[in-house]
Design an enzyme around this catalytic site. Structure first.
Site, short mmCIF file in Angstrom:
data_model
loop_
_atom_site.label_atom_id
_atom_site.label_comp_id
_atom_site.label_asym_id
_atom_site.label_seq_id
_atom_site.Cartn_x
_atom_site.Cartn_y
_atom_site.Cartn_z
N SER A 119 -5.57 0.93 3.30
CA SER A 119 -4.70 1.38 2.21
C SER A 119 -3.22 1.18 2.54
O SER A 119 -2.38 1.29 1.65
CB SER A 119 -4.96 2.86 1.92
N HIS A 140 -8.31 -3.95 -1.41
CA HIS A 140 -8.17 -2.50 -1.33
C HIS A 140 -8.75 -1.83 -2.57
O HIS A 140 -8.14 -1.84 -3.65
CB HIS A 140 -6.69 -2.12 -1.16
N GLU A 152 -6.42 -3.72 -5.25
CA GLU A 152 -5.22 -4.45 -4.81
C GLU A 152 -5.65 -5.57 -3.88
O GLU A 152 -6.30 -5.33 -2.85
CB GLU A 152 -4.26 -3.51 -4.07
N ASN A 190 0.08 3.18 -3.22
CA ASN A 190 0.41 4.21 -2.24
C ASN A 190 1.90 4.28 -1.93
O ASN A 190 2.41 5.36 -1.60
CB ASN A 190 -0.39 3.99 -0.96
#
Length: 283
Positions: A119, A140, A152, A190
């Site tokens: 991540s 991801h 992602e 994130n």
């Protein structure tokens, strides 16, 4: 580049979810865990998940049986040798992942793509552990993988165009929307999400508002499906701390510096849903 057989390394919640996504989409899946018993337990969990979907009318009996038939479990990395794509989803520890990529590079067939579900860790450092950096990227998934619609695709400096195209095509084949992002800590989601979560903990630590009022405010004021503290419990406080530390290491932005309360909760093994207690209690 044709992907038919997918290897998944790691039988935790993300590895299990990625396995389910791939199997339901028609890919053969080899699920590897360090212990065969753990992989078999994950497969049993997958069976229960598919059973629930049949009961809800989201899946037919035939589709459930076919998906389960596409998955085999192993504790031996060598069983990934003939996979076209291998996605690792082990602990968020760069040293552990580096060692794994060295081993996968040695074992996997020459044309295979090696991907990480990290991540936030630097994909380039994993790519450079291999003799095929052009065939390494990030794929991801988000938790829970069968439900969340985004993947992602993380492009390190070394990745070939065909690697990114194949990874994107795989994500779309399992029913996800894929976005391509440069290899930098946090990627898109994130990098934007964790300052918000961290600052929610700061509000709680400073006594600005109660746990329930913080979560209620963001649910009703921003129309979010859940509040930030409940979301931290879902993600896992240990995972969240690791992500914040990686973000802070890369950017040195105070918004990424983990709030002391979060560190202390992790030290106390109050990790959220996975441990039964975090900001909330779970039974």
């Amino acid at each position: 580049m044709s992907i038919k057989r997918v290897g998944v390394v790691g039988s935790g919640i993300m590895g299990s979810g990625i396995t389910e996504c791939a199997a339901k989409a028609g890919f053969e899946v080899v699920l590897r865990s360090r212990r065969k018993e753990t992989a078999d337990a994950t497969l049993a969990g997958l069976e229960k998940s598919l059973d629930r979907q049949v009961q809800k009318g989201k899946l037919s009996d035939e589709e459930r049986t076919a998906a389960l038939g596409r998955v085999r479990t192993t504790s031996d990395l060598a069983d990934l040798a003939d996979c076209d794509l291998v996605i690792e989803s082990v602990v968020e520890d760069l040293a552990v992942k580096k060692h794994l990529f060295t081993e996968l590079d040695r074992i996997c067939q020459e044309g295979a793509i090696l991907a990480t579900n990290t991540s936030t860790l630097p994909v380039i450092e994993l790519a450079m552990q291999t003799g095929r950096p052009e065939r390494v990227c990030g794929i991801h998934f988000f938790n829970p993988a069968p439900v969340m619609g985004l993947v992602e695709i993380v492009r390190p400096l070394t990745a070939a165009d065909e690697t990114i195209a194949a990874a994107k095509a795989f994500a779309e084949a399992v029913g996800k929307t894929a976005v391509v992002v440069k290899d930098q800590a946090g990627f898109i989601v994130n990098a934007l999400l964790f300052p918000y979560l961290n600052n929610a903990v700061r509000l709680l630590e400073n006594g600005v508002a109660s746990r329930d009022d913080i979560d209620q405010a963001m649910k009703l004021g921003c129309n979010f499906p859940m509040g930030p503290l409940a979301l931290l419990d879902l993600v896992g406080l240990d995972t969240s701390l690791a992500i914040l530390e990686a973000l802070y290491e890369e950017y040195r932005d105070p918004n990424y510096a983990p709030v002391p309360l979060l560190k202390r909760m992790v030290a106390a093994e109050m990790l959220g849903r996975k441990s039964g207690k975090g900001f909330y209690e779970y039974h």
